[in-house]
Design a protein around this motif. Structure first.
Motif, PDB file in Angstrom:
ATOM      1  N   UNK A 140     -36.060   2.977  37.886  1.00  0.00           N
ATOM      2  CA  UNK A 140     -34.740   3.190  38.485  1.00  0.00           C
ATOM      3  C   UNK A 140     -34.259   4.617  38.249  1.00  0.00           C
ATOM      4  N   UNK A 141     -34.576   5.181  37.102  1.00  0.00           N
ATOM      5  CA  UNK A 141     -34.206   6.577  36.834  1.00  0.00           C
ATOM      6  C   UNK A 141     -34.865   7.500  37.854  1.00  0.00           C
ATOM      7  N   UNK A 142     -36.154   7.258  38.123  1.00  0.00           N
ATOM      8  CA  UNK A 142     -36.859   8.061  39.125  1.00  0.00           C
ATOM      9  C   UNK A 142     -36.246   7.926  40.505  1.00  0.00           C
ATOM     10  N   UNK A 143     -35.850   6.693  40.881  1.00  0.00           N
ATOM     11  CA  UNK A 143     -35.233   6.482  42.193  1.00  0.00           C
ATOM     12  C   UNK A 143     -33.866   7.143  42.287  1.00  0.00           C
ATOM     13  N   UNK A 144     -33.099   7.115  41.195  1.00  0.00           N
ATOM     14  CA  UNK A 144     -31.783   7.766  41.194  1.00  0.00           C
ATOM     15  C   UNK A 144     -31.924   9.286  41.352  1.00  0.00           C
ATOM     16  N   UNK A 145     -32.908   9.875  40.689  1.00  0.00           N
ATOM     17  CA  UNK A 145     -33.157  11.307  40.832  1.00  0.00           C
ATOM     18  C   UNK A 145     -33.555  11.642  42.271  1.00  0.00           C
ATOM     19  N   UNK A 146     -34.391  10.784  42.863  1.00  0.00           N
ATOM     20  CA  UNK A 146     -34.813  11.005  44.250  1.00  0.00           C
ATOM     21  C   UNK A 146     -33.629  10.908  45.199  1.00  0.00           C
ATOM     22  N   UNK A 147     -32.792   9.881  45.013  1.00  0.00           N
ATOM     23  CA  UNK A 147     -31.622   9.703  45.875  1.00  0.00           C
ATOM     24  C   UNK A 147     -30.640  10.868  45.737  1.00  0.00           C
ATOM     25  N   UNK A 148     -30.548  11.430  44.532  1.00  0.00           N
ATOM     26  CA  UNK A 148     -29.633  12.551  44.308  1.00  0.00           C
ATOM     27  C   UNK A 148     -30.125  13.829  44.973  1.00  0.00           C
ATOM     28  N   UNK A 149     -31.434  13.941  45.154  1.00  0.00           N
ATOM     29  CA  UNK A 149     -32.011  15.179  45.704  1.00  0.00           C
ATOM     30  C   UNK A 149     -32.166  15.158  47.219  1.00  0.00           C
ATOM     31  N   UNK A 150     -32.151  13.966  47.833  1.00  0.00           N
ATOM     32  CA  UNK A 150     -32.385  13.853  49.278  1.00  0.00           C
ATOM     33  C   UNK A 150     -31.072  13.507  49.978  1.00  0.00           C
ATOM     34  N   UNK A 151     -30.585  14.390  50.871  1.00  0.00           N
ATOM     35  CA  UNK A 151     -29.344  14.095  51.603  1.00  0.00           C
ATOM     36  C   UNK A 151     -29.529  12.880  52.518  1.00  0.00           C
ATOM     37  N   UNK A 152     -28.572  11.942  52.477  1.00  0.00           N
ATOM     38  CA  UNK A 152     -28.637  10.751  53.320  1.00  0.00           C
ATOM     39  C   UNK A 152     -27.264  10.424  53.860  1.00  0.00           C
ATOM     40  N   UNK A 153     -27.230   9.502  54.821  1.00  0.00           N
ATOM     41  CA  UNK A 153     -25.969   9.065  55.404  1.00  0.00           C
ATOM     42  C   UNK A 153     -25.119   8.373  54.350  1.00  0.00           C
ATOM     43  N   UNK A 154     -23.800   8.395  54.577  1.00  0.00           N
ATOM     44  CA  UNK A 154     -22.895   7.728  53.653  1.00  0.00           C
ATOM     45  C   UNK A 154     -23.064   6.217  53.764  1.00  0.00           C
ATOM     46  N   UNK A 155     -23.010   5.529  52.636  1.00  0.00           N
ATOM     47  CA  UNK A 155     -23.185   4.076  52.630  1.00  0.00           C
ATOM     48  C   UNK A 155     -21.977   3.401  53.273  1.00  0.00           C
ATOM     49  N   UNK A 156     -22.244   2.431  54.150  1.00  0.00           N
ATOM     50  CA  UNK A 156     -21.186   1.600  54.730  1.00  0.00           C
ATOM     51  C   UNK A 156     -21.078   0.328  53.883  1.00  0.00           C
ATOM     52  N   UNK A 157     -20.021   0.252  53.074  1.00  0.00           N
ATOM     53  CA  UNK A 157     -19.890  -0.873  52.138  1.00  0.00           C
ATOM     54  C   UNK A 157     -19.330  -2.092  52.867  1.00  0.00           C
ATOM     55  N   UNK A 158     -20.214  -2.761  53.601  1.00  0.00           N
ATOM     56  CA  UNK A 158     -19.840  -3.938  54.371  1.00  0.00           C
ATOM     57  C   UNK A 158     -20.364  -5.201  53.685  1.00  0.00           C
ATOM     58  N   UNK A 159     -19.982  -6.357  54.238  1.00  0.00           N
ATOM     59  CA  UNK A 159     -20.481  -7.628  53.713  1.00  0.00           C
ATOM     60  C   UNK A 159     -21.995  -7.722  53.885  1.00  0.00           C
ATOM     61  N   UNK A 160     -22.504  -7.202  55.011  1.00  0.00           N
ATOM     62  CA  UNK A 160     -23.944  -7.235  55.249  1.00  0.00           C
ATOM     63  C   UNK A 160     -24.711  -6.420  54.226  1.00  0.00           C
TER      64      UNK A 160
END
Length: 291
Positions: A192-212
């Motif tokens: 999970x630490x590795x995935x968090x570092x990857x997510x922090x380094x790669x620009x992505x769309x903003x999360x849509x916090x929906x029920x789905x």
């Protein structure tokens, strides 16, 4: 526990795992409508880690980490690499096809387990592996094109990463000092630490916090990343690595069928024939050898 009972327990765990992971290919594809692939993979891994350590506390198991080398290598291969590659492949690839390509893992494992684990497959297992490979070929239909080349390559590499993880886990279980739950919890945290570092380094769309999105996240954190990886560790612990890998081909079959029913990804005649071949190979390879 007798060898027969241990084997039955492992196959029962595999049946539950098949249901959870088969449906998750649909969930992972759908959740991309609300989030980028890496942020979703990171959040699910963090939540799954919390779930697994909570279970450890409730079971009053020791929280002492397994050997760090195994934890870090397994976390990198099984959680960081596999989860990131699969989720990235699903951006452009269909859920069913991506599942099948990721599950080339058993064939990578046949190549790795012989020299690294001294698990030499017998003729019967090789024969059923060949039948399953023929079925996989019919499903993939490389003569008709794989669609997105990047998606296909990402899914194939994820299968290799998973095979490496199986070898690492098998070696970690060798001395009997590590339980499946404890190893899964610690490797999930490291990955999970590795995935968090990857997510922090790669620009992505903003999360849509929906029920789905919330439903998809909960399903992944509790079932697909929490319970399911514990079941997988138990299967790897109790079955030969090559056998565990080959019988796990039931998961992409379920993924293809559910993608057909829920996402409209309908298999053609060649794909259907391939699925039948893989199913026949699974039935044969899961039966105990005659002595």
């Amino acid at each position: 526990m007798t060898e027969s009972a241990s084997r039955r327990g492992a196959l029962l765990a595999l049946a539950v795992l098949t249901l959870v992971w088969s449906y998750n290919w649909v969930v992972m594809k759908q959740v991309l409508a609300y989030s980028g692939p890496f942020e979703f993979a990171a959040i699910r891994a963090v939540l799954a880690t919390l779930v697994l350590f909570l279970v450890l506390l409730l079971r009053r198991e020791t929280l002492r980490p397994p050997p760090w080398r195994a934890v870090l290598l397994l976390g990198l291969a099984q959680t960081t690499a596999f989860q990131a590659l699969v989720q990235w492949a699903l951006v452009d690839g269909g859920a069913g096809k991506t599942a099948l390509l990721a599950y080339t893992m058993p064939f990578w494992l046949l190549l790795l387990a012989w020299p690294l684990l001294r698990e030499r497959p017998d003729r019967r297992r090789l024969a059923f592996a060949a039948v399953a490979a023929a079925g996989l070929l019919l499903v993939l239909q490389p003569w008709a094109g794989l669609g997105g080349l990047r998606s296909a390559l990402l899914a194939l590499i994820s299968g290799l990463a998973w095979a490496v993880a199986v070898v690492i886990a098998k070696k970690a279980f060798a001395d009997g000092s590590v339980t499946p739950l404890r190893l899964t919890a610690w490797q999930m945290g490291a990955g999970a630490i590795g995935l968090c570092l990857l997510a922090a380094c790669v620009p992505e769309r903003e999360i849509a916090w929906t029920a789905g999105f919330g439903w998809g996240l909960a399903y992944n954190a509790v079932l697909a990343s929490g319970l399911a990886w514990v079941l997988w560790a138990l299967i790897v612990q109790r079955l030969p690595a090559t056998l565990a890998g080959l019988v796990s081909l039931a998961v992409p079959l379920g993924g293809v069928l559910l993608a057909w029913l829920l996402l409209g990804e309908r298999p053609d005649a060649a794909e259907a024939a391939g699925m039948l071949l893989i199913g026949a190979a699974l039935f044969g390879i899961s039966r105990p050898s005659r002595t």
